[in-house]
Motif scaffolding. Structure first.
Motif, short mmCIF file in Angstrom:
data_model
loop_
_atom_site.label_atom_id
_atom_site.label_comp_id
_atom_site.label_asym_id
_atom_site.label_seq_id
_atom_site.Cartn_x
_atom_site.Cartn_y
_atom_site.Cartn_z
N THR A 102 -13.31 32.94 14.37
CA THR A 102 -12.61 33.49 15.54
C THR A 102 -12.75 32.64 16.79
OG1 THR A 102 -14.53 34.79 16.23
CG2 THR A 102 -12.99 35.84 14.67
N GLY A 103 -13.75 31.78 16.82
CA GLY A 103 -14.03 31.02 18.04
C GLY A 103 -14.71 31.85 19.11
N MET A 104 -15.01 33.08 18.78
CA MET A 104 -15.66 34.02 19.70
C MET A 104 -17.16 34.05 19.40
SD MET A 104 -13.06 35.10 21.39
CE MET A 104 -13.69 36.48 22.29
N PRO A 105 -17.94 34.67 20.31
CA PRO A 105 -19.39 34.77 20.03
C PRO A 105 -19.65 35.53 18.73
CG PRO A 105 -18.93 35.33 22.31
CD PRO A 105 -17.59 35.19 21.63
N TYR A 106 -20.67 35.10 18.03
CA TYR A 106 -21.13 35.77 16.81
C TYR A 106 -21.99 36.95 17.28
CZ TYR A 106 -23.06 36.24 12.10
OH TYR A 106 -23.43 36.70 10.85
N ALA A 107 -21.31 38.04 17.64
CA ALA A 107 -21.93 39.13 18.39
C ALA A 107 -22.44 40.26 17.50
CB ALA A 107 -20.94 39.69 19.39
N ASP A 108 -23.51 40.90 17.99
CA ASP A 108 -24.11 42.08 17.36
C ASP A 108 -24.36 41.89 15.86
OD1 ASP A 108 -24.33 43.67 19.67
OD2 ASP A 108 -22.18 44.16 19.55
N MET A 109 -24.94 40.76 15.52
CA MET A 109 -25.23 40.47 14.11
C MET A 109 -26.70 40.12 13.95
SD MET A 109 -22.32 40.95 12.71
CE MET A 109 -22.27 40.21 11.12
N ASP A 110 -27.23 40.41 12.77
CA ASP A 110 -28.61 40.08 12.46
C ASP A 110 -28.69 38.67 11.86
OD1 ASP A 110 -29.77 42.50 13.27
OD2 ASP A 110 -29.16 43.45 11.39
N VAL A 111 -29.74 37.97 12.21
CA VAL A 111 -30.02 36.63 11.68
C VAL A 111 -31.49 36.56 11.31
CG1 VAL A 111 -28.20 35.54 13.05
CG2 VAL A 111 -30.51 35.66 13.97
N GLY A 144 -40.94 33.60 8.50
CA GLY A 144 -39.72 33.98 9.20
C GLY A 144 -39.77 35.39 9.74
N PHE A 145 -38.79 35.70 10.58
CA PHE A 145 -38.65 37.05 11.11
C PHE A 145 -37.18 37.31 11.41
CE2 PHE A 145 -39.31 34.34 14.77
CZ PHE A 145 -38.41 34.81 15.71
N SER A 146 -36.82 38.58 11.46
CA SER A 146 -35.44 38.96 11.77
C SER A 146 -35.22 38.96 13.27
CB SER A 146 -35.13 40.36 11.22
OG SER A 146 -35.20 40.34 9.82
N ALA A 147 -34.01 38.61 13.66
CA ALA A 147 -33.62 38.63 15.07
C ALA A 147 -32.19 39.16 15.14
CB ALA A 147 -33.72 37.24 15.67
N HIS A 148 -31.73 39.42 16.34
CA HIS A 148 -30.40 40.00 16.52
C HIS A 148 -29.65 39.25 17.61
CE1 HIS A 148 -27.52 43.27 16.05
NE2 HIS A 148 -27.38 43.25 17.36
N ALA A 149 -28.42 38.88 17.30
CA ALA A 149 -27.55 38.25 18.30
C ALA A 149 -26.95 39.36 19.15
CB ALA A 149 -26.45 37.44 17.63
N ASP A 150 -27.03 39.24 20.47
CA ASP A 150 -26.51 40.28 21.35
C ASP A 150 -24.98 40.23 21.42
OD1 ASP A 150 -25.84 38.20 23.09
OD2 ASP A 150 -27.41 38.67 24.54
N LYS A 151 -24.38 40.99 22.32
CA LYS A 151 -22.91 41.08 22.40
C LYS A 151 -22.27 39.76 22.81
CE LYS A 151 -22.98 42.76 27.11
NZ LYS A 151 -22.46 43.69 28.05
N ASN A 152 -23.06 38.85 23.37
CA ASN A 152 -22.55 37.53 23.75
C ASN A 152 -22.89 36.46 22.72
OD1 ASN A 152 -21.54 38.48 26.27
ND2 ASN A 152 -23.64 38.46 27.06
N GLY A 153 -23.45 36.86 21.58
CA GLY A 153 -23.82 35.91 20.53
C GLY A 153 -25.08 35.13 20.85
#
Length: 173
Positions: free
Chosen positions: A57-66, A93-102
């Motif tokens: 999409t070219g948009m931020p990778y928002a609200d996703m777990d990494v 490793g540990f889980s993190a979350h991308a916010d609404k701005n990626g």
């Protein structure tokens, strides 16, 4: 009478043995000695702000777990057949979350690399920090993004990294 006594004795011995615990059930007399891990020099990974962009999409990778992973390795200085069967990369490793701005903010962390003892006849170097990555797995993405390497400047600004989360083309059925 001897035959009756002999068969009675044999029966008693069998009954005693049948009730005896197996080797695995017996209490351990001495504790098992765990091989001591070899610790390398501590490494401080700085705080990093990662901006993730979705390739589709070219948009931020928002609200996703990494998943954030730290890797370390060691060199095999003297090889044996046992070392050829061992890996020489470890991770935590540990889980993190991308916010609404990626944006994923990875806090600073001190890594203490460890390795197993070298097998008899072989020799290993001390373990050392290797890299930090972000792994992204979802229905359309499947990639590992290199975020930090102590030997290469991967930053796009002071403490900032920008990465594109690539699509994973799945085979069509």
């Amino acid at each position: 009478m001897n035959i009756k006594f002999g068969s009675a004795l044999t029966t008693m011995v069998l009954l005693v043995l049948a009730g005896a615990p197996t080797l695995a059930q017996r209490p351990r007399l001495a504790p098992r000695i765990k091989a001591t891990e070899i610790v390398g020099p501590k490494y401080s990974v700085p705080e990093t702000k990662v901006y993730l962009t979705d390739e589709a999409t070219g948009m931020p990778y928002a609200d996703m777990d990494v998943v954030v992973k730290y890797y370390w390795t060691w060199k095999v200085l003297k090889r044996t057949s046992a070392t050829d069967q061992m890996g020489n990369i470890r991770e935590v490793g540990f889980s993190a979350h991308a916010d609404k701005n990626g944006v994923v903010i990875i806090p600073s962390r001190t890594i203490t690399p460890k390795r197993p003892p070298a097998p008899r006849g072989s020799e290993f170097s001390l373990p050392e920090f290797m890299s930090m990555t972000i792994d992204v797995y979802d229905s359309t993405h499947n990639c590992r993004l290199m975020i930090y390497d102590p030997h290469v400047d991967l930053s796009d600004g002071p403490g900032e990294v920008r990465r594109t989360v690539m699509l994973y083309p799945r085979p069509k059925n």
